[in-house]
Structure formats: C-alpha cells, structure tokens
Design a protein around this motif. Sequence first.
Motif, PDB file in Angstrom:
ATOM      1  N   UNK A   9       0.850  -1.193   0.000  1.00 49.35           N
ATOM      2  CA  UNK A   9       0.000   0.000   0.000  1.00 49.35           C
ATOM      3  C   UNK A   9       0.885   1.241   0.000  1.00 49.35           C
ATOM      4  N   UNK A  10       0.255   2.397  -0.039  1.00 53.57           N
ATOM      5  CA  UNK A  10       0.995   3.649   0.054  1.00 53.57           C
ATOM      6  C   UNK A  10       1.017   4.174   1.485  1.00 53.57           C
ATOM      7  N   UNK A  46       0.517 -13.146   8.229  1.00 50.29           N
ATOM      8  CA  UNK A  46       0.992 -12.490   9.442  1.00 50.29           C
ATOM      9  C   UNK A  46       0.850 -10.983   9.302  1.00 50.29           C
ATOM     10  N   UNK A  47       0.575 -10.298  10.437  1.00 50.71           N
ATOM     11  CA  UNK A  47       0.367  -8.854  10.383  1.00 50.71           C
ATOM     12  C   UNK A  47       0.628  -8.217  11.742  1.00 50.71           C
ATOM     13  N   UNK A  64      -2.412  -5.877   8.336  1.00 50.39           N
ATOM     14  CA  UNK A  64      -1.431  -4.986   7.720  1.00 50.39           C
ATOM     15  C   UNK A  64      -0.077  -5.308   8.327  1.00 50.39           C
ATOM     16  N   UNK A  65       0.845  -5.710   7.473  1.00 51.18           N
ATOM     17  CA  UNK A  65       2.191  -6.086   7.885  1.00 51.18           C
ATOM     18  C   UNK A  65       3.129  -4.921   7.606  1.00 51.18           C
ATOM     19  N   UNK A  66       3.844  -4.466   8.655  1.00 52.66           N
ATOM     20  CA  UNK A  66       4.801  -3.372   8.473  1.00 52.66           C
ATOM     21  C   UNK A  66       6.132  -3.973   8.042  1.00 52.66           C
ATOM     22  N   UNK A  67       6.541  -3.610   6.836  1.00 47.29           N
ATOM     23  CA  UNK A  67       7.747  -4.187   6.252  1.00 47.29           C
ATOM     24  C   UNK A  67       8.303  -3.204   5.228  1.00 47.29           C
ATOM     25  N   UNK A  71       3.201  -0.283   4.976  1.00 45.53           N
ATOM     26  CA  UNK A  71       2.246  -1.309   5.393  1.00 45.53           C
ATOM     27  C   UNK A  71       1.744  -2.070   4.185  1.00 45.53           C
ATOM     28  N   UNK A  72       1.741  -3.377   4.306  1.00 42.58           N
ATOM     29  CA  UNK A  72       1.239  -4.248   3.246  1.00 42.58           C
ATOM     30  C   UNK A  72      -0.070  -4.862   3.718  1.00 42.58           C
ATOM     31  N   UNK A  73      -1.081  -4.784   2.884  1.00 43.64           N
ATOM     32  CA  UNK A  73      -2.369  -5.384   3.178  1.00 43.64           C
ATOM     33  C   UNK A  73      -2.261  -6.893   3.028  1.00 43.64           C
TER      34      UNK A  73
END
Length: 97
Positions: A9-10, A46-47, A64-67, A71-73
């Motif tokens: 995501x943005x 995982x999120x 939402x995974x912070x990587x 953040x990735x949905x």
Amino acid sequence: MSHFSTIKTQYNNRKVLLQSLKQMGLKVTEYQQPVQLNTTWNSQGFANLIVERAQINSSSDIGFLYEDNTYKLVCDDYDLRRSTRPNFKQELGSRVC
C-alpha cells in the motif's frame, strides 16, 4: 482454494492508516511483532495491525504487515469478496494516504 495475498500500500504512517480504518468503522488490534491471522482455512498470513474477521462477517482476518517502511495489506480475497465489506480495498484506497 483460499489463500492470503499480500499487497503493498501507500500507507507508511501508522497513525494515518489507523485513522482511515477508524473512519471506516473498524477496530484494529495492534502488535509490535507480526502475529498470525485467524482463518478457517489452511492458509497463513501475518500482520502487525489486525481487523478481526467477526467485524466484517468473514472467515479470515484482515491484516497490515509493516515491512520495508510501509504497510502491506494481508487478506484473503475470496473471503473478503464474501464478507460484509467486499469493497474494502477500494474504500481504503479512496482515503488519504
């Protein structure tokens, strides 16, 4: 067969993402380290931020995974389309990033 997809995501600001989800009427559980999403299927995701599946009448949580500083949905598209929020991604995408 159902499985979790991960979509970049943005969103890179946790507070902005949380505010967007709150404006959508969703409660989010936060974790320092990624935790496994709940699902009735045999898939794994995982999120760090989780919208519990009961909120959207789904078989799987939304996460939402912070990587890599963003953040990735993490969601199961099949379950999401069958939930009470089938347009979740579009609704979230229309919010200010």
